[in-house]
Design a protein around this motif. Structure first.
Motif, PDB file in Angstrom:
ATOM      1  N   SER A   1      40.332  40.713  45.329  1.00 42.82           N
ATOM      2  CA  SER A   1      39.515  39.885  46.093  1.00 42.82           C
ATOM      3  C   SER A   1      39.521  39.725  47.354  1.00 42.82           C
ATOM      4  O   SER A   1      40.768  39.434  47.825  1.00 42.82           O
ATOM      5  N   PRO A   2      38.500  40.116  48.123  1.00 45.25           N
ATOM      6  CA  PRO A   2      38.734  40.136  49.455  1.00 45.25           C
ATOM      7  C   PRO A   2      39.083  38.876  50.174  1.00 45.25           C
ATOM      8  O   PRO A   2      39.762  38.564  51.011  1.00 45.25           O
ATOM      9  N   SER A   3      38.406  37.531  49.588  1.00 49.15           N
ATOM     10  CA  SER A   3      38.565  36.243  50.184  1.00 49.15           C
ATOM     11  C   SER A   3      40.158  36.071  49.805  1.00 49.15           C
ATOM     12  O   SER A   3      40.722  35.275  50.717  1.00 49.15           O
TER      13      SER A   3
ATOM     14  N   GLN B   1      33.949  43.851  54.714  1.00 42.97           N
ATOM     15  CA  GLN B   1      34.006  42.805  53.672  1.00 42.97           C
ATOM     16  C   GLN B   1      33.203  41.659  54.146  1.00 42.97           C
ATOM     17  O   GLN B   1      32.990  41.336  55.143  1.00 42.97           O
ATOM     18  N   PRO B   2      32.752  40.982  53.062  1.00 42.84           N
ATOM     19  CA  PRO B   2      31.689  39.843  53.261  1.00 42.84           C
ATOM     20  C   PRO B   2      32.627  38.757  54.036  1.00 42.84           C
ATOM     21  O   PRO B   2      33.584  38.487  53.522  1.00 42.84           O
TER      22      PRO B   2
ATOM     23  N   THR C   1      49.785  43.128  53.332  1.00 42.61           N
ATOM     24  CA  THR C   1      48.531  42.889  52.393  1.00 42.61           C
ATOM     25  C   THR C   1      47.851  44.262  52.059  1.00 42.61           C
ATOM     26  O   THR C   1      47.416  44.453  51.045  1.00 42.61           O
ATOM     27  N   TRP C   2      48.075  45.051  52.808  1.00 39.94           N
ATOM     28  CA  TRP C   2      47.301  46.689  52.471  1.00 39.94           C
ATOM     29  C   TRP C   2      48.330  47.287  51.392  1.00 39.94           C
ATOM     30  O   TRP C   2      47.318  47.950  50.572  1.00 39.94           O
TER      31      TRP C   2
ATOM     32  N   VAL D   1      45.646  34.589  51.978  1.00 42.47           N
ATOM     33  CA  VAL D   1      47.041  35.072  52.009  1.00 42.47           C
ATOM     34  C   VAL D   1      47.479  35.349  53.326  1.00 42.47           C
ATOM     35  O   VAL D   1      48.480  34.921  53.875  1.00 42.47           O
ATOM     36  N   SER D   2      46.560  36.260  54.069  1.00 42.84           N
ATOM     37  CA  SER D   2      47.176  36.676  55.610  1.00 42.84           C
ATOM     38  C   SER D   2      47.245  35.537  56.400  1.00 42.84           C
ATOM     39  O   SER D   2      47.959  35.163  57.435  1.00 42.84           O
ATOM     40  N   ILE D   3      45.908  34.645  56.226  1.00 43.41           N
ATOM     41  CA  ILE D   3      46.079  33.371  57.015  1.00 43.41           C
ATOM     42  C   ILE D   3      47.277  32.329  56.858  1.00 43.41           C
ATOM     43  O   ILE D   3      48.065  31.732  57.732  1.00 43.41           O
TER      44      ILE D   3
END
Lengths: 189, 796
Positions: free
Chosen positions: B509-511, B652-653, B502-503, B516-518
């Motif tokens: 978009s952070p969400s 990140q929020p 992912t990096w 995706v990682s979840i």
């Protein structure tokens, strides 16, 4: 009707518990923390009003950008100096407690954000709000362009009657769509 | 203060206002307006007092700013409308009247009585010190406000009188008054009611018993509640964490506490109904049990396999203290005959207890999970519907729990970054990326996904081959810890690979990045658990004799026990070494003071994985929830200290409520449902082992339940009818179809209601908009009319 600083009567305790959203333990803890703010001579007087500067030394409020507004909103002092009695302090904790209803929280949030106390959130209020959110330093503040754009967007979404301000009902309507509000509008001693 | 600022602004802006109407001179002596207009407002509060307005000369009489028809252009009207009702464009008197409109004083009215009462003695004529607008400028104005608000108070008091005491208290608590006002209102409302019912102790004799009972009941309730709230486990550590990290990290720890409570519930039920009866009547001890060495705690074999921990300990007997008169079973030969006139213990059948305890526990957990899922889903679904709730986000974005200075600053930076990104996105729109750039990004995404999927498949195959190798080799003695170690290692290392992917992908978009990682982590865990389930249920359980197992359930239980413990060991190692070393690495090697970020999603998924193993294993090892409880307890303190020492809050929020909904959903859907399905499959179809456990010599575990019911039927006619009803209803497909049809109809009706309400909301919004337009139209025209009339007769 006041409470002397040294002890909190059982009657008063149950009355406070019935009229606020706090539990008995929370009220006693609030009493303890409040009396710590009093000086020695003040402890014997009933119904003390602690000046705002001392209230702002509480760790829960010390770094909060809205601390002065919070004190002003909950203060019932005639001089509008933001000083709080113990009952005002309980009001504050009750509004910020876990079990307070969404109505109460949104009501007080509205008053806190209403920096000029005119009953609506107009452009000036929104600008001050965003500046409080983004912090003191220059590189975190928004440019005037961005600020204007942001305020326009906010008003577009929340101002239903298009009068250029957000009144209490519109504010509560917007808040009802955000589930994060209740959990972020909390202060626990 | 603010008011005076606006006055001076009104000064300069009124110029521009009147320029629209044909040019004018700016007003002089604005302070005088306020006093005089206040006085005149008192005389006729409804009208706009333009009599003393001297600012406007040369207004164009013919020009009314708006006419009712025709001249309005709807496209530009919105912004124009909004601007013209903003404060600086109105005169002082208009402003004052506008600000005492009901919609603007809705909230403040409640507080006015005290101010009004206090300051009515001192009429304020200076207008430079009013941060609170209703600070009376004239005592008369105050008087009028006071009358209005005391009328409201009277209304509130009469409302409260009409309700019962507890209802009234609840309503009063939810009213936004100050505490002193609330106490006064309460005294007024309940003055007539016998006040002794609240606090005093003088109770007439005949009511004493009732009051005594209710008081003891409420005291009991209070004690229970206070015990429960003091069982508000970890209240102060959580407060420290939320003060420093905010709601995101807090949600992980809250989730941990929820899982602990689930396991506690399972443990208590199992303990009461299953472990305790059997522990009190232990089966004959096997002399082959080995000496107790420490390693057995880790592997679950040896001494532990004979203990109450695992399935093999439980017998298929019925516990009784006496035997029936006509029974000649050998195992109860030494018990006294039951005397019907004396109390004796109900025969307690262990197999039936085993089956029904597990089934009922699972059922209750299902209900709790579905209930909490529906509640949190209902709370957060509105967010999913609206495209962007910017205003709501701004108002809710500040987390008041955060109290540490550095965290507050970090939060401000976070908010500032988020807002700036949002604004730049809005102003510039989508970046017009060139085709090659887009193609590149697509390639990177595809590559990353392929890598992740391949790694997941490879690890699943590795676990499968390892398990096959373990099975075909000599039975299960030396290689016990290898499989759990490999599984835990895979669970630890592969998420690191996913983070790297992912990096590299660098999502906008952070969400999306979090989701995706979840998803990738979830795929990994689901595939591994799937392979392991196949191993247990598809290979070991089906042909246990081939593998030299006498008690396959014990073996499976031990494997789950080992997996759980290995997972814990690896987590401890990772937390201490991983995060600690990472922080040292950053500090020493990279010379940056940036601490690693606490990866909430990954940690929550690990918790869910552990819980899945527990649920899978509770059928084979009834005390497994106890192990999980201990593990979670230690994990809490470990993670807390690690977070406080090594990590910093994320930049990140983190949308806490959405994420919490997602986690509860993940706990229910793959985790609980998967465990429930495999448990049901085991109970329904798999043949239990013949030499151990409460279900020996039966075709399936479910069979024991049927046998027990048959036994009860023969002794009790009520149960006979119940079982007949069960056969008729539950095993009859028509009944199930009817129930399903009914629920579908209910869902359809609810969705129609929601659609109808949505239409109504749209219509009401349009109506409010039109009302706003009307209001503006009236105010502007009235002001213009008064200006005209004041020009005609300037001296009044």
């Amino acid at each position: 009707m006041g409470t002397t600083a040294s002890q909190l009567g059982k009657d008063m305790l149950s009355e406070y518990q019935e009229l606020t959203f706090l539990t008995k333990q929370e009220i006693l803890l609030a009493h303890k923390r409040f009396t710590e703010l009093l000086t020695k001579d003040e402890k014997d007087l009933p119904n003390n009003r602690v000046p705002m500067e001392r209230i702002l030394t509480l760790p829960e409020l010390k770094s909060n950008p809205f601390r002065k507004r919070i004190c002003n909103v909950f203060s019932t002092s005639e001089y509008k100096d933001g000083g709080l009695t113990f009952e005002d302090f309980l009001d504050l904790l009750s509004a910020f407690s876990d079990s307070a209803t969404l109505e109460i929280k949104s009501h007080y949030a509205f008053r806190i954000f209403d920096f000029d106390d005119d009953g609506t959130l107009d452009c000036g209020d929104l600008e001050k709000l965003v500046n409080c959110l983004t912090g003191e330093t220059d590189d975190t503040r928004l440019t005037p362009e961005e600020m204007r754009q942001l305020i326009n967007n906010i008003l577009e979404e929340s101002d239903i009657d298009k009068d250029g301000t957000v009144n209490l009902s519109e504010f509560q309507h917007v808040i009802s769509r955000s589930p994060d509000f209740v959990s972020s509008f909390k202060i626990v001693l | 203060m603010a008011y005076s600022v606006n006055i001076s602004q009104t000064d300069s802006d009124s110029e521009s206002d009147f320029e629209d109407m044909g040019g004018s001179k700016p007003g002089q002596g604005t302070f005088r307006f306020i006093r005089e207009s206040a006085a005149s407002t008192q005389r006729c509060p409804e009208s706009l007092q333009m009599d003393d307005f001297r600012g406007c000369t040369g207004a164009n009489r013919e020009d009314l700013p708006f006419t009712a028809s025709g001249h309005m252009r709807d496209e530009t009207l919105d912004t124009g409308q909004r601007k013209s009702l903003q404060r600086h464009h109105w005169s002082a008197a208009t402003l004052k009247v506008l600000s005492s409109m009901p919609s603007r004083t809705a909230g403040i009215n409640a507080v006015i009585p005290k101010y009004a009462r206090d300051s009515s003695q001192q009429p304020q004529t200076s207008s430079h010190d009013s941060s609170h607008h209703s600070k009376p400028i004239q005592a008369d104005f105050v008087q009028e406000q006071m009358e209005e608000t005391s009328a409201e108070e009277k209304q509130l008091v009469s409302n409260l009188r009409g309700l019962s005491v507890s209802e009234a208290m609840r309503k009063l608590r939810a009213t936004p008054l100050s505490l002193a006002d609330k106490m006064r209102v309460r005294r007024l409302a309940f003055r007539d009611v016998d006040e002794s019912s609240f606090i005093s102790r003088n109770i007439p004799c005949y009511r004493r018993l009732g009051v005594y009972i209710s008081r003891t009941w409420s005291q009991c309730l209070f004690i229970c509640l206070s015990v429960l709230t003091s069982l508000q486990l970890w209240h102060s550590p959580m407060k420290i964490l939320s003060g420093r990290f905010g709601t995101g990290v807090l949600s992980y720890f809250l989730f941990l506490r929820t899982l602990l409570l689930f396991n506690l519930f399972l443990f208590i039920i199992n303990g009461l109904f299953l472990v305790f009866p059997q522990a009190v009547n232990p089966p004959p001890h096997d002399p082959h049990s080995n000496n107790f060495t420490g390693l057995e705690l880790l592997t679950g074999t040896g001494y532990l396999s004979q203990s109450v921990m695992f399935y093999g300990f439980y017998t298929n007997t019925t516990l009784t203290t006496c035997r029936a008169a006509n029974s000649n079973a050998t195992n109860t030969a030494d018990l006294p005959i039951c005397d019907p006139h004396q109390p004796h213990m109900v025969p307690y059948s262990i197999p039936a207890a085993y089956l029904f305890t597990i089934a009922i526990a699972f059922f209750i957990i299902c209900i709790i999970l579905v209930y909490s899922m529906s509640k949190s889903f209902g709370r957060s679904v509105q967010v999913l519907k609206s495209n962007r709730n910017l205003a709501g986000n701004i108002f809710c974005i500040w987390d008041f729990k955060v109290s540490k200075n550095t965290s507050v600053r970090l939060q401000s930076e976070k908010i500032s970054t988020q807002l700036k990104e949002l604004m730049s996105e809005l102003t510039s729109g989508e970046d017009a990326k060139s085709y090659t750039l887009r193609l590149c990004r697509l390639m990177v995404h595809v590559l990353a996904w392929v890598t992740c999927l391949i790694s997941i498949v490879l690890s699943a195959m590795a676990v499968h081959y390892l398990s096959e190798a373990c099975i075909t080799q000599s039975p299960f003695k030396d290689t016990e810890l290898v499989l759990p170690a490999v599984v835990s290692a895979i669970n630890l290392l592969l998420p690191g690979l996913f983070n790297l992917c992912t990096w590299v992908e660098n999502y906008d978009s952070p969400s999306v990045c979090v989701y995706v990682s979840i998803f990738r982590n979830l795929m990994l865990k689901v595939s591994i658990i799937g392979v392991l389930c196949f191993r247990w249920l598809g290979r070991i359980a089906v042909e246990p004799v081939n593998h030299g197992l006498q008690c396959w359930e014990n073996c499976v239980g031990q494997e789950l026990y080992r997996l759980l413990l290995m997972d814990f060991v690896f987590t401890v190692l990772y937390t201490f070494l991983g995060e600690f070393l990472w922080r040292l690495f950053f500090k020493q090697v990279l010379k940056r003071n940036r601490k690693p970020v606490f990866d909430i999603a990954r940690n929550v998924l690990e918790l869910i994985y552990g819980q899945t193993l527990t649920w899978l294993g509770v059928l084979f090892a009834p005390l497994l929830p106890a192990v999980q409880i201990l593990k979670l307890f230690v994990l809490f303190y470990m993670k807390k200290s690690s977070v406080l020492l090594n990590c910093q809050a994320s930049r990140q929020p983190w949308r806490a409520s959405q994420m919490t909904t997602l986690f509860v959903f993940l706990l229910f859907f793959p985790s609980y449902l998967g465990a429930a399905v495999s448990v049901i499959y085991t109970i329904w179809t798999i043949k239990p082992s013949t030499e151990c456990g409460p279900f020996r010599n039966l075709t399936t575990m479910f069979h024991s339940g049927k046998l027990w019911v048959q036994q009860l039927e023969s002794s009790n006619t009520l149960l006979f009818w119940l079982s007949k009803a069960y056969d008729f209803l539950v095993e009859n497909p028509l009944f199930l179809f009817l129930v399903n049809g009914f629920f579908l109809i209910v869902i359809y009706v609810h969705s129609q209601v929601v659609d109808g309400q949505r239409t109504i909301v749209n219509r009401l919004q349009k109506q409010i908009e039109n009302e706003g337009k009307d209001k503006k139209f009236l105010i502007t025209n009235l002001q213009a009319l008064y200006e005209r009339s004041s020009l005609v007769s300037p001296n009044r």
